[in-house]
Design a protein around this motif. Sequence first.
Motif, PDB file in Angstrom:
ATOM      1  N   ALA A   8       0.844  -1.194   0.000  1.00  0.00           N
ATOM      2  CA  ALA A   8       0.000   0.000   0.000  1.00  0.00           C
ATOM      3  C   ALA A   8       0.880   1.246   0.000  1.00  0.00           C
ATOM      4  N   ASP A   9       0.946   1.911  -1.136  1.00  0.00           N
ATOM      5  CA  ASP A   9       1.750   3.124  -1.284  1.00  0.00           C
ATOM      6  C   ASP A   9       1.176   3.922  -2.436  1.00  0.00           C
ATOM      7  N   ASP A  10       1.105   5.257  -2.293  1.00  0.00           N
ATOM      8  CA  ASP A  10       0.484   6.060  -3.339  1.00  0.00           C
ATOM      9  C   ASP A  10       1.397   6.319  -4.531  1.00  0.00           C
ATOM     10  N   HIS A  11       2.661   5.927  -4.440  1.00  0.00           N
ATOM     11  CA  HIS A  11       3.593   6.103  -5.563  1.00  0.00           C
ATOM     12  C   HIS A  11       3.780   4.780  -6.298  1.00  0.00           C
ATOM     13  N   ALA A  12       3.396   4.762  -7.573  1.00  0.00           N
ATOM     14  CA  ALA A  12       3.502   3.537  -8.368  1.00  0.00           C
ATOM     15  C   ALA A  12       4.949   3.062  -8.463  1.00  0.00           C
ATOM     16  N   SER A  13       5.893   4.009  -8.555  1.00  0.00           N
ATOM     17  CA  SER A  13       7.299   3.626  -8.671  1.00  0.00           C
ATOM     18  C   SER A  13       7.786   2.923  -7.405  1.00  0.00           C
ATOM     19  N   MET A  14       7.262   3.346  -6.249  1.00  0.00           N
ATOM     20  CA  MET A  14       7.630   2.705  -4.982  1.00  0.00           C
ATOM     21  C   MET A  14       7.054   1.302  -4.915  1.00  0.00           C
ATOM     22  N   ILE A  56       2.395   5.450   5.319  1.00  0.00           N
ATOM     23  CA  ILE A  56       1.587   6.260   6.230  1.00  0.00           C
ATOM     24  C   ILE A  56       1.007   7.489   5.538  1.00  0.00           C
ATOM     25  N   ALA A  57       1.822   8.181   4.758  1.00  0.00           N
ATOM     26  CA  ALA A  57       1.399   9.441   4.141  1.00  0.00           C
ATOM     27  C   ALA A  57       0.804   9.189   2.757  1.00  0.00           C
ATOM     28  N   MET A  58      -0.499   8.846   2.740  1.00  0.00           N
ATOM     29  CA  MET A  58      -1.210   8.637   1.476  1.00  0.00           C
ATOM     30  C   MET A  58      -2.372   9.603   1.399  1.00  0.00           C
ATOM     31  N   PRO A  59      -2.777   9.993   0.193  1.00  0.00           N
ATOM     32  CA  PRO A  59      -3.911  10.925   0.059  1.00  0.00           C
ATOM     33  C   PRO A  59      -5.218  10.279   0.511  1.00  0.00           C
ATOM     34  N   LEU A  61      -7.694   8.745   2.878  1.00  0.00           N
ATOM     35  CA  LEU A  61      -7.553   8.037   4.145  1.00  0.00           C
ATOM     36  C   LEU A  61      -6.092   7.624   4.324  1.00  0.00           C
ATOM     37  N   GLY A  62      -5.479   8.076   5.408  1.00  0.00           N
ATOM     38  CA  GLY A  62      -4.066   7.806   5.638  1.00  0.00           C
ATOM     39  C   GLY A  62      -3.785   6.401   6.148  1.00  0.00           C
ATOM     40  N   GLY A  63      -2.502   6.091   6.266  1.00  0.00           N
ATOM     41  CA  GLY A  63      -2.086   4.761   6.680  1.00  0.00           C
ATOM     42  C   GLY A  63      -2.478   4.397   8.098  1.00  0.00           C
ATOM     43  N   LEU A  64      -2.469   5.372   9.026  1.00  0.00           N
ATOM     44  CA  LEU A  64      -2.843   5.091  10.413  1.00  0.00           C
ATOM     45  C   LEU A  64      -4.309   4.675  10.494  1.00  0.00           C
ATOM     46  N   GLU A  65      -5.189   5.440   9.835  1.00  0.00           N
ATOM     47  CA  GLU A  65      -6.620   5.126   9.844  1.00  0.00           C
ATOM     48  C   GLU A  65      -6.883   3.791   9.140  1.00  0.00           C
ATOM     49  N   ALA A  66      -6.188   3.562   8.018  1.00  0.00           N
ATOM     50  CA  ALA A  66      -6.352   2.305   7.286  1.00  0.00           C
ATOM     51  C   ALA A  66      -5.896   1.120   8.132  1.00  0.00           C
ATOM     52  N   THR A  67      -4.811   1.315   8.872  1.00  0.00           N
ATOM     53  CA  THR A  67      -4.307   0.259   9.761  1.00  0.00           C
ATOM     54  C   THR A  67      -5.349  -0.122  10.799  1.00  0.00           C
ATOM     55  N   MET A  68      -5.953   0.881  11.427  1.00  0.00           N
ATOM     56  CA  MET A  68      -6.953   0.603  12.462  1.00  0.00           C
ATOM     57  C   MET A  68      -8.167  -0.126  11.893  1.00  0.00           C
ATOM     58  N   ILE A  77      -4.160 -10.109  10.300  1.00  0.00           N
ATOM     59  CA  ILE A  77      -3.266  -9.532   9.296  1.00  0.00           C
ATOM     60  C   ILE A  77      -2.221  -8.671   9.998  1.00  0.00           C
ATOM     61  N   LYS A  78      -0.971  -8.868   9.637  1.00  0.00           N
ATOM     62  CA  LYS A  78       0.121  -8.090  10.229  1.00  0.00           C
ATOM     63  C   LYS A  78       0.358  -6.834   9.396  1.00  0.00           C
ATOM     64  N   ILE A  79       0.574  -5.719  10.076  1.00  0.00           N
ATOM     65  CA  ILE A  79       0.834  -4.451   9.392  1.00  0.00           C
ATOM     66  C   ILE A  79       2.282  -4.030   9.625  1.00  0.00           C
ATOM     67  N   LEU A  80       2.996  -3.827   8.528  1.00  0.00           N
ATOM     68  CA  LEU A  80       4.362  -3.314   8.578  1.00  0.00           C
ATOM     69  C   LEU A  80       4.345  -1.913   7.977  1.00  0.00           C
ATOM     70  N   VAL A  81       4.602  -0.909   8.797  1.00  0.00           N
ATOM     71  CA  VAL A  81       4.544   0.477   8.334  1.00  0.00           C
ATOM     72  C   VAL A  81       5.843   0.837   7.616  1.00  0.00           C
ATOM     73  N   LEU A  82       5.660   1.499   6.484  1.00  0.00           N
ATOM     74  CA  LEU A  82       6.782   2.002   5.689  1.00  0.00           C
ATOM     75  C   LEU A  82       6.655   3.518   5.650  1.00  0.00           C
ATOM     76  N   SER A  83       7.648   4.230   6.164  1.00  0.00           N
ATOM     77  CA  SER A  83       7.517   5.680   6.285  1.00  0.00           C
ATOM     78  C   SER A  83       8.859   6.373   6.146  1.00  0.00           C
ATOM     79  N   GLN A  84       8.794   7.651   5.788  1.00  0.00           N
ATOM     80  CA  GLN A  84      10.005   8.467   5.763  1.00  0.00           C
ATOM     81  C   GLN A  84      10.223   9.193   7.082  1.00  0.00           C
ATOM     82  N   TYR A  85       9.257   9.067   8.005  1.00  0.00           N
ATOM     83  CA  TYR A  85       9.323   9.768   9.279  1.00  0.00           C
ATOM     84  C   TYR A  85       9.833   8.856  10.393  1.00  0.00           C
TER      85      TYR A  85
END
Length: 199
Positions: A8-14, A56-59, A61-68, A77-85
């Motif tokens: 789950a990432d908003d950048h196709a290249s990522m 986490i930073a997606m347009p 609904l963000g990653g935190l809300e989606a995780t919950m 389901i296990k959630i592994l967060v990928l972030s620049q922060y």
Amino acid sequence: MPNRVLLADDHASMRDGMRLVLESAGGITVAGAAADGREAIREAARLAPDVVVMDIAMPGLGGLEATMEIKKGNPEIKILVLSQYDDKEYVSRLIKAGVSGYILKHAVGTDLITAIRAVARGESYLYPAIAATLIDDYLKVRRRRSLGLSKRGKLIGQAVVAVVFVLLAERADLVGELRNKLVSNREREFVLARFREDR
């Protein structure tokens, strides 16, 4: 049986880059992809992956809300967060929300593979740079309080427990540091006990 992963990432290249890394690793199958939080929720429900790698930073609904939402409907389901922060307060909030791991985007590669395998086994994973900061912060809180922990200390304590499991995720380089910081079995058991109480 390979670990099935949803990206789950908003950048196709990522997403494409992670897919290449993971599919070349062996033992990991990319079951699907999502470009925002709502799509991640839908795809997680449809595909039932073992692990969701969640930006986490997606347009929208963000990653935190989606995780919950994902954990509410599919707690297995296990959630592994990928972030620049790497903000420790934010990491603590995510751990409280039920994530199994946290990794920085610049570490995508062998660290991502290690993290996915760890959380798929039911372990927790924190990127070492974040882990070290949280350990230091927790120990400062612990030294100030001989009995009990503040709310903030409890959240940090949960992160410390995750650090312990980094060792099981083949991060042997942290053994010496952890031995120096958590100096006794009694102290380690104290952290683990408080974590279990908060779960």
